[in-house]
Design an enzyme around this catalytic site. Sequence first.
Site, PDB file in Angstrom:
ATOM      1  N   GLU A   1      35.379  25.521  38.019  1.00  0.00           N
ATOM      2  CA  GLU A   1      35.183  24.645  36.860  1.00  0.00           C
ATOM      3  C   GLU A   1      34.535  25.416  35.701  1.00  0.00           C
ATOM      4  OE1 GLU A   1      36.593  21.949  36.840  1.00  0.00           O
ATOM      5  OE2 GLU A   1      36.095  20.553  38.456  1.00  0.00           O
TER       6      GLU A   1
ATOM      7  N   HIS B   1      40.304  24.819  34.566  1.00  0.00           N
ATOM      8  CA  HIS B   1      39.911  25.387  35.861  1.00  0.00           C
ATOM      9  C   HIS B   1      41.118  25.986  36.580  1.00  0.00           C
ATOM     10  CE1 HIS B   1      40.562  21.201  37.769  1.00  0.00           C
ATOM     11  NE2 HIS B   1      41.337  21.991  38.488  1.00  0.00           N
TER      12      HIS B   1
HETATM   13  C1  GLP Z   1      43.447  20.619  41.403  1.00  0.00           C
HETATM   14  C2  GLP Z   1      43.582  21.934  42.144  1.00  0.00           C
HETATM   15  C3  GLP Z   1      43.997  23.049  41.213  1.00  0.00           C
HETATM   16  C4  GLP Z   1      45.164  22.607  40.355  1.00  0.00           C
HETATM   17  C5  GLP Z   1      44.770  21.419  39.539  1.00  0.00           C
HETATM   18  C6  GLP Z   1      45.869  20.943  38.612  1.00  0.00           C
HETATM   19  O1  GLP Z   1      42.216  20.471  40.778  1.00  0.00           O
HETATM   20  N1  GLP Z   1      42.409  22.326  42.831  1.00  0.00           N
HETATM   21  O2  GLP Z   1      44.345  24.187  41.970  1.00  0.00           O
HETATM   22  O3  GLP Z   1      45.579  23.662  39.520  1.00  0.00           O
HETATM   23  O4  GLP Z   1      44.451  20.385  40.449  1.00  0.00           O
HETATM   24  O5  GLP Z   1      46.700  20.063  39.305  1.00  0.00           O
HETATM   25  P1  GLP Z   1      48.056  19.468  38.756  1.00  0.00           P
HETATM   26  O6  GLP Z   1      49.061  20.566  38.878  1.00  0.00           O
HETATM   27  O7  GLP Z   1      48.368  18.317  39.638  1.00  0.00           O
HETATM   28  O8  GLP Z   1      47.817  19.074  37.348  1.00  0.00           O
END
Ligand code: GLP
Length: 260
Positions: A142, A137
């Site tokens: 999603e 995503h």
């Molecule tokens: C959340 C955010 C996304 C982000 C994802 C991954 O779901 N809505 O924008 O890319 O987390 O997060 P992380 O970088 O902590 O793995």
Amino acid sequence: MEVIIGAPDELARLAAGAIEKLLRRCPDAVLGLATGSSPLAVYDELVRLHVADGLSFARARAFNLDEYVGLPADHPQRYSNVIEHAFTGRVDFAAGAVHGPDGLAQDLVAACAAYEDAIAAAGGVDLQIVGIGTDGHVAFNEPGSSLASRTRIKTLTEQTRADNARFFSGDIDQVPHLCLTQGLATVMAARHIVLVATGRAKADAVHQLVEGPVSAMWPATILQLHPHVTVLVDNGAASRLQLADYFRSTYAAKPVWQGL
Ligand code: GLP
């Protein structure tokens, strides 16, 4: 799509450097901001540039990618609070210059439309920072999201709620089911997209993003159709890339003047 494989601190410097270059040239640029742990080092580097080198955000505007629905205004995991804490509150953005979808609006559908209008009225996003979920995503689009989607209400997958439970004391029941998110077409309208991904947990998603077929099953693959995307990944996130050696040699041979 340019893919750069490097150490996490190097990736943060590259992304922050692109934002610095943009702001020095165009102080009223519009930035797109993302939550998640991946962009945190980028924000730390921007704060360092603000303190040490006088990089100013005083005329810049910013739009957040997404927001949970229904978290109280003072909830620490409300994305507008997360971004303020991690970045915008640590530099000199003007009051009212940082925007996010309103997850507390009475009329969520109208709030989504208003958010699209606000981005358009600002002239669109010049540089969008994005992360990627383990299920591919982008923002909160999603698997199964329309590749032409605009800002709207989405229901989070159990995978995403489980991934994000670490921000809610490890309790998945505290993670909201609903969110507002920029759509894939909204993200695609940004003039430059910089995606940051680190760690082996992202290896499948990064492989699909760069090398998979464009498909709503891996929403990030839509970025293959964008003319200016920079994918910044560490060794772990790059570990499933078939073209990793090619990307490493391409970057090693890149003329310094080219920039991102
Ligand atoms: C959340 C955010 C996304 C982000 C994802 C991954 O779901 N809505 O924008 O890319 O987390 O997060 P992380 O970088 O902590 O793995």
